[in-house]
Design a protein around this motif. Structure first.
Motif, PDB file in Angstrom:
ATOM      1  N   ILE A 115     -26.860  27.731  10.112  1.00 32.27           N
ATOM      2  CA  ILE A 115     -27.570  28.778  10.855  1.00 32.27           C
ATOM      3  C   ILE A 115     -27.924  28.286  12.253  1.00 32.27           C
ATOM      4  CG2 ILE A 115     -29.766  30.016  10.981  1.00 32.27           C
ATOM      5  CD1 ILE A 115     -29.596  30.268   7.889  1.00 32.27           C
ATOM      6  N   GLU A 116     -28.473  27.085  12.338  1.00 35.18           N
ATOM      7  CA  GLU A 116     -28.871  26.542  13.633  1.00 35.18           C
ATOM      8  C   GLU A 116     -27.665  26.298  14.536  1.00 35.18           C
ATOM      9  OE1 GLU A 116     -31.219  23.169  12.578  1.00 35.18           O
ATOM     10  OE2 GLU A 116     -33.027  24.370  12.171  1.00 35.18           O
ATOM     11  N   GLU A 117     -26.540  25.916  13.945  1.00 39.21           N
ATOM     12  CA  GLU A 117     -25.319  25.726  14.731  1.00 39.21           C
ATOM     13  C   GLU A 117     -24.857  27.046  15.350  1.00 39.21           C
ATOM     14  OE1 GLU A 117     -20.679  24.220  14.099  1.00 39.21           O
ATOM     15  OE2 GLU A 117     -22.199  23.800  12.567  1.00 39.21           O
ATOM     16  N   GLY A 118     -25.114  28.142  14.636  1.00 41.36           N
ATOM     17  CA  GLY A 118     -24.723  29.454  15.146  1.00 41.36           C
ATOM     18  C   GLY A 118     -25.633  29.995  16.221  1.00 41.36           C
ATOM     19  N   LEU A 119     -26.682  29.260  16.575  1.00 44.54           N
ATOM     20  CA  LEU A 119     -27.648  29.712  17.573  1.00 44.54           C
ATOM     21  C   LEU A 119     -27.453  29.027  18.926  1.00 44.54           C
ATOM     22  CD1 LEU A 119     -30.816  29.886  15.277  1.00 44.54           C
ATOM     23  CD2 LEU A 119     -29.356  31.776  16.037  1.00 44.54           C
ATOM     24  N   ALA A 120     -26.254  28.540  19.170  1.00 40.82           N
ATOM     25  CA  ALA A 120     -25.929  27.996  20.495  1.00 40.82           C
ATOM     26  C   ALA A 120     -25.920  29.136  21.511  1.00 40.82           C
ATOM     27  CB  ALA A 120     -24.577  27.302  20.455  1.00 40.82           C
ATOM     28  N   VAL A 121     -26.245  28.837  22.741  1.00 40.92           N
ATOM     29  CA  VAL A 121     -26.359  29.863  23.775  1.00 40.92           C
ATOM     30  C   VAL A 121     -25.082  30.695  23.921  1.00 40.92           C
ATOM     31  CG1 VAL A 121     -26.657  30.269  26.258  1.00 40.92           C
ATOM     32  CG2 VAL A 121     -28.194  28.706  25.050  1.00 40.92           C
ATOM     33  N   PRO A 122     -23.876  30.099  23.977  1.00 46.26           N
ATOM     34  CA  PRO A 122     -22.674  30.939  24.126  1.00 46.26           C
ATOM     35  C   PRO A 122     -22.494  31.932  22.972  1.00 46.26           C
ATOM     36  CG  PRO A 122     -22.164  28.659  24.641  1.00 46.26           C
ATOM     37  CD  PRO A 122     -23.536  28.659  24.049  1.00 46.26           C
ATOM     38  N   LYS A 123     -22.797  31.513  21.746  1.00 42.14           N
ATOM     39  CA  LYS A 123     -22.657  32.415  20.598  1.00 42.14           C
ATOM     40  C   LYS A 123     -23.700  33.532  20.653  1.00 42.14           C
ATOM     41  CE  LYS A 123     -20.599  28.927  17.586  1.00 42.14           C
ATOM     42  NZ  LYS A 123     -20.693  28.152  16.326  1.00 42.14           N
ATOM     43  N   LEU A 124     -24.907  33.178  21.057  1.00 41.21           N
ATOM     44  CA  LEU A 124     -25.948  34.195  21.203  1.00 41.21           C
ATOM     45  C   LEU A 124     -25.576  35.202  22.291  1.00 41.21           C
ATOM     46  CD1 LEU A 124     -29.069  31.894  20.884  1.00 41.21           C
ATOM     47  CD2 LEU A 124     -28.530  33.773  19.353  1.00 41.21           C
ATOM     48  N   ARG A 125     -25.080  34.719  23.399  1.00 36.02           N
ATOM     49  CA  ARG A 125     -24.704  35.619  24.488  1.00 36.02           C
ATOM     50  C   ARG A 125     -23.593  36.573  24.051  1.00 36.02           C
ATOM     51  NH1 ARG A 125     -24.064  33.152  30.410  1.00 36.02           N
ATOM     52  NH2 ARG A 125     -23.834  35.415  30.720  1.00 36.02           N
ATOM     53  N   GLU A 126     -22.652  36.078  23.264  1.00 36.30           N
ATOM     54  CA  GLU A 126     -21.566  36.936  22.787  1.00 36.30           C
ATOM     55  C   GLU A 126     -22.111  38.060  21.911  1.00 36.30           C
ATOM     56  OE1 GLU A 126     -17.365  36.626  20.265  1.00 36.30           O
ATOM     57  OE2 GLU A 126     -18.583  34.823  20.614  1.00 36.30           O
ATOM     58  N   ARG A 127     -23.057  37.747  21.007  1.00 33.04           N
ATOM     59  CA  ARG A 127     -23.640  38.784  20.141  1.00 33.04           C
ATOM     60  C   ARG A 127     -24.437  39.795  20.960  1.00 33.04           C
ATOM     61  NH1 ARG A 127     -25.877  34.162  16.897  1.00 33.04           N
ATOM     62  NH2 ARG A 127     -24.037  33.372  15.816  1.00 33.04           N
ATOM     63  N   LEU A 128     -25.234  39.279  21.886  1.00 38.32           N
ATOM     64  CA  LEU A 128     -26.027  40.170  22.727  1.00 38.32           C
ATOM     65  C   LEU A 128     -25.133  41.123  23.508  1.00 38.32           C
ATOM     66  CD1 LEU A 128     -28.628  37.634  24.192  1.00 38.32           C
ATOM     67  CD2 LEU A 128     -29.038  39.318  22.398  1.00 38.32           C
ATOM     68  N   CYS A 129     -24.076  40.591  24.075  1.00 34.91           N
ATOM     69  CA  CYS A 129     -23.158  41.398  24.886  1.00 34.91           C
ATOM     70  C   CYS A 129     -22.447  42.442  24.032  1.00 34.91           C
ATOM     71  CB  CYS A 129     -22.153  40.474  25.573  1.00 34.91           C
ATOM     72  SG  CYS A 129     -21.000  41.326  26.662  1.00 34.91           S
ATOM     73  N   GLN A 130     -21.978  42.045  22.843  1.00 32.35           N
ATOM     74  CA  GLN A 130     -21.288  42.992  21.963  1.00 32.35           C
ATOM     75  C   GLN A 130     -22.205  44.159  21.604  1.00 32.35           C
ATOM     76  OE1 GLN A 130     -19.802  40.994  18.480  1.00 32.35           O
ATOM     77  NE2 GLN A 130     -18.336  39.757  19.620  1.00 32.35           N
ATOM     78  N   GLY A 131     -23.421  43.849  21.195  1.00 33.99           N
ATOM     79  CA  GLY A 131     -24.342  44.900  20.793  1.00 33.99           C
ATOM     80  C   GLY A 131     -24.708  45.827  21.933  1.00 33.99           C
TER      81      GLY A 131
END
Length: 295
Positions: free
Chosen positions: A107-123
């Motif tokens: 879970i913590e590995e999935g909270l890297a900034v690039p991955k978060l930005r991708e989810r934010l942008c998609q939504g």
């Protein structure tokens, strides 16, 4: 004094139906309330564009003066961080507790900034394409945050976040715990502002989660305590509700709760020579931050 009523989980199965959303809009219109609806862009893997009934209702909301914000991507509990303990402790969050215990490193590995930005942008793209409006506000699913989340929000150009909270008492009541309201001060509001530059409009707590008549008096006392604290501190009073849980309170007491709370807020504000303003969060952001930054 600013009063903001916000509503989460729009489009999320189990917590929002089109019928309940329609009833909520009718209630707000009859009471002169402007709200902020936080919408799940891709609920149960179905994008908002594929839900024409919701799209129509949300466009009606915009036309009536409500604001729309983003509520994660798919409302996964760990999309934007790890939920606070008072939420993980809720009875219906047992699966989330088990998942965290088994998968915390992943879970913590999935909270890297690039991955978060991708989810934010998609939504955000899903919402803006479906609703033909700009989305500037965000609230994390289950108030799940981390340092990288705020960095990602700022990098993606969001105007404000409303994932921080000032009062745990609402969740204590849901679990039948003895109520000891947490003090709220201007210091708490200022501490919610993140160094990344993203502006924070923190909420107080949830008051109307399937509210029962037996809990009405204690919950109202908590809400009045929180409003009075925000009034003294000179900060917005931001409440949290959910579409279907608010509609489905016992004997309609959720709507009665907000009628009485708003009446109390008018009286309390008038008593100190101020005026109550029922604003959405977009308007509140402009009042608190845009005007100051332009001055």
């Amino acid at each position: 004094m600013i009063f903001c009523l916000t509503v989460d989980d729009v489009c999320l199965e189990g917590y929002s139906t089109e019928e309940d959303m329609h009833a909520l809009l009718q209630f707000f219109r009859s009471e002169g309330i402007l709200s902020t609806f936080f919408v799940v862009p891709r609920a149960e893997r179905i994008r908002l564009q594929e839900r024409p009934g919701y799209v129509e209702l949300l466009k009606q909301a915009l036309a009536q003066g409500h604001a729309l914000g983003q509520h994660g991507l798919e409302h996964d509990r760990f999309e934007t961080g790890i939920p606070p303990r008072m939420i993980l402790d809720l009875p219906h969050e047992s699966a989330s507790r088990e998942r965290l215990a088994k998968e915390q490193a992943a879970i913590e590995e999935g909270l890297a900034v690039p991955k978060l930005r991708e989810r934010l942008c998609q939504g955000r793209q899903i919402l803006e394409d479906a609703l033909e409006c700009k989305i500037g506000g965000f609230r994390a699913p289950c108030l799940s945050t981390c340092e990288n989340f705020f960095t990602a929000l700022s990098a993606e150009g969001f105007s404000y976040d409303s994932s921080m909270y000032l009062q745990e008492g609402g969740w204590d009541l849901l679990q039948g715990k003895a109520l000891a309201p947490r003090p709220i001060s201007r210091v708490d509001f200022d501490r919610s502002q993140h160094s990344s530059g993203i502006r924070s409009l923190p909420l107080t707590t949830e008051y109307t989660w399937y509210l029962r008549q037996t809990d009405f008096e204690a919950t109202m006392a908590l809400a009045q305590h929180d409003f009075d604290s925000c009034l003294r501190a000179g900060i917005p009073f931001v409440t949290l509700a959910h579409v279907s849980p608010l509609n489905q309170c016992e004997d309609g007491c959720g709507f009665d709760f907000y009628r009485q709370l708003i009446a109390y807020a008018h009286e309390a504000t008038s008593a100190v020579g101020d005026e109550l303003r029922l604003l959405n969060l977009d308007e509140t952001y402009e009042v608190l931050f845009d005007e100051k930054e332009l001055a």
